[in-house]
Design an enzyme around this catalytic site. Sequence first.
Site, PDB file in Angstrom:
ATOM      1  CB  ILE A   1      62.869  10.084  26.524  1.00 27.87           C
ATOM      2  CG1 ILE A   1      61.507   9.685  25.818  1.00 27.87           C
ATOM      3  CG2 ILE A   1      63.406  11.222  26.115  1.00 27.87           C
ATOM      4  CD1 ILE A   1      60.290   9.700  26.466  1.00 27.87           C
TER       5      ILE A   1
ATOM      6  NE  ARG B   1      64.802   1.445  31.588  1.00 20.73           N
ATOM      7  CZ  ARG B   1      64.270   2.664  32.208  1.00 20.73           C
ATOM      8  NH1 ARG B   1      64.116   3.734  31.437  1.00 20.73           N
ATOM      9  NH2 ARG B   1      63.758   2.285  33.355  1.00 20.73           N
TER      10      ARG B   1
ATOM     11  NE  ARG C   1      49.921   5.152  32.530  1.00 23.74           N
ATOM     12  CZ  ARG C   1      50.204   3.741  32.676  1.00 23.74           C
ATOM     13  NH1 ARG C   1      51.413   3.093  32.079  1.00 23.74           N
ATOM     14  NH2 ARG C   1      49.310   2.883  33.597  1.00 23.74           N
TER      15      ARG C   1
ATOM     16  CD  GLU D   1      71.316   5.279  31.685  1.00 29.72           C
ATOM     17  OE1 GLU D   1      70.476   5.413  32.730  1.00 29.72           O
ATOM     18  OE2 GLU D   1      71.064   5.475  30.473  1.00 29.72           O
TER      19      GLU D   1
ATOM     20  NE  ARG E   1      51.965  -5.149  23.058  1.00 26.20           N
ATOM     21  CZ  ARG E   1      52.994  -4.710  23.947  1.00 26.20           C
ATOM     22  NH1 ARG E   1      54.291  -5.140  24.043  1.00 26.20           N
ATOM     23  NH2 ARG E   1      52.483  -4.194  25.066  1.00 26.20           N
TER      24      ARG E   1
ATOM     25  CG  HIS F   1      68.117   8.034  32.786  1.00 28.09           C
ATOM     26  ND1 HIS F   1      68.378   6.654  32.820  1.00 28.09           N
ATOM     27  CD2 HIS F   1      66.813   8.083  33.070  1.00 28.09           C
ATOM     28  CE1 HIS F   1      67.155   5.789  33.079  1.00 28.09           C
ATOM     29  NE2 HIS F   1      66.211   6.775  32.887  1.00 28.09           N
TER      30      HIS F   1
HETATM   31  C1  8YV Z   1      63.393   7.100  36.736  1.00 25.96           C
HETATM   32  C2  8YV Z   1      63.463   5.837  34.645  1.00 25.96           C
HETATM   33  O1  8YV Z   1      62.623   7.994  37.189  1.00 25.96           O
HETATM   34  O2  8YV Z   1      61.298   5.960  35.325  1.00 25.96           O
HETATM   35  C3  8YV Z   1      62.058   4.964  34.938  1.00 25.96           C
HETATM   36  O3  8YV Z   1      62.056   4.103  34.621  1.00 25.96           O
HETATM   37  O4  8YV Z   1      64.104   5.355  34.207  1.00 25.96           O
HETATM   38  C4  8YV Z   1      63.676   6.904  35.273  1.00 25.96           C
HETATM   39  O5  8YV Z   1      62.927   8.065  34.464  1.00 25.96           O
HETATM   40  C5  8YV Z   1      64.801   7.310  37.470  1.00 25.96           C
HETATM   41  O6  8YV Z   1      65.739   5.963  37.510  1.00 25.96           O
HETATM   42  C6  8YV Z   1      64.791   7.558  39.058  1.00 25.96           C
HETATM   43  O7  8YV Z   1      65.939   7.703  39.569  1.00 25.96           O
END
Ligand code: 8YV
Length: 314
Positions: free
Chosen positions: A231, A233, A155, A262, A176, A280
């Site tokens: 953006i 992990r 998405r 982090e 994939r 983040h």
């Molecule tokens: C969360 C995130 O929104 O959506 C995720 O998986 O890593 C972040 O964007 C955030 O951890 C919420 O506090």
Amino acid sequence: MSKLDLLQIGVLPEWVEHELAQSFNVHRLVETPKRAGALAELGPHIRCIATRGDLGARSEIIAACPALEMISIYGVGYDAVDLDSCRVRSIKVTNTPDVLTDDCADLAVGMWLALSRGIVAAERHARSGDWATKGGFPLQHKASGKRAGILGAGRIGQAIGRRLQGFDMDIAYSARRSRGELPWRFIADAAALAEWADVLFVTLAATADTYHIVSKKVLSALGSEGFLVNISRAQNVDENALLCALETGSLRGAALDVFEGEPKLDPRFTTLPNALLQPHHASGTHETRRAMGQLMIANLNAHFMGKPLLTPVV
Ligand code: 8YV
């Protein structure tokens, strides 16, 4: 009917915590030396967990909660939840996809533009008085009309691609499998995609298969005129290799919203002029975090009302 016991992992917005407290006996699991003892005492009573995407629920927490029925994630990433334990015990898991897609894609594009055009340093140059005393800001790099590689065609990756079309970018993606419905070039191999691209956006969900997929080889392929935007992990990128590439100039620049360890960053990042650092916060807007909270709570209520889950993961 007495309220069910819910374990909350991490801090959630005040209104979300207030809403949870209307329906559940909320027990906050905080990072203290007494955490293990608290978990041992609370665990047997816990029926559900509310947690964040970045924090998840590790196996030891799940194991400490023998009556656990459901984990509702405030976030789209479920990599920090031990899904194997959940599957074995038929524990339901939900996340909050879709409602945060736009924000994450918006920030990724904003990070790329800021990195390519030096917007953060230019703002300091204007604000500090250096413009008057030291002259104009150094030339930067054209952003639009270049080659954009998108690692991951989910998405968020697709939303980034749609935005980049507005910048007249030549777009390719790695996933994939080839997605025939997408109007962009498919390049399966991450290093080949990096070799082709001027900027590489990392949008993959983090799994065992994607660990360090942005390797030293991929970074070298992206090269000294390449930009990296992550953006997703931190574990999708070999962070030490990235730091070396930025320090030596073998990578032109990187814009990062996620980091190993982090919220504490490797101090090497903080001295790099070619790294744009974000805390983040890709989903960090009032509108999106409200929608995430509503969806997280709706999933919890659906489960305990015996209704279908809105956004099941497991
Ligand atoms: C969360 C995130 O929104 O959506 C995720 O998986 O890593 C972040 O964007 C955030 O951890 C919420 O506090």
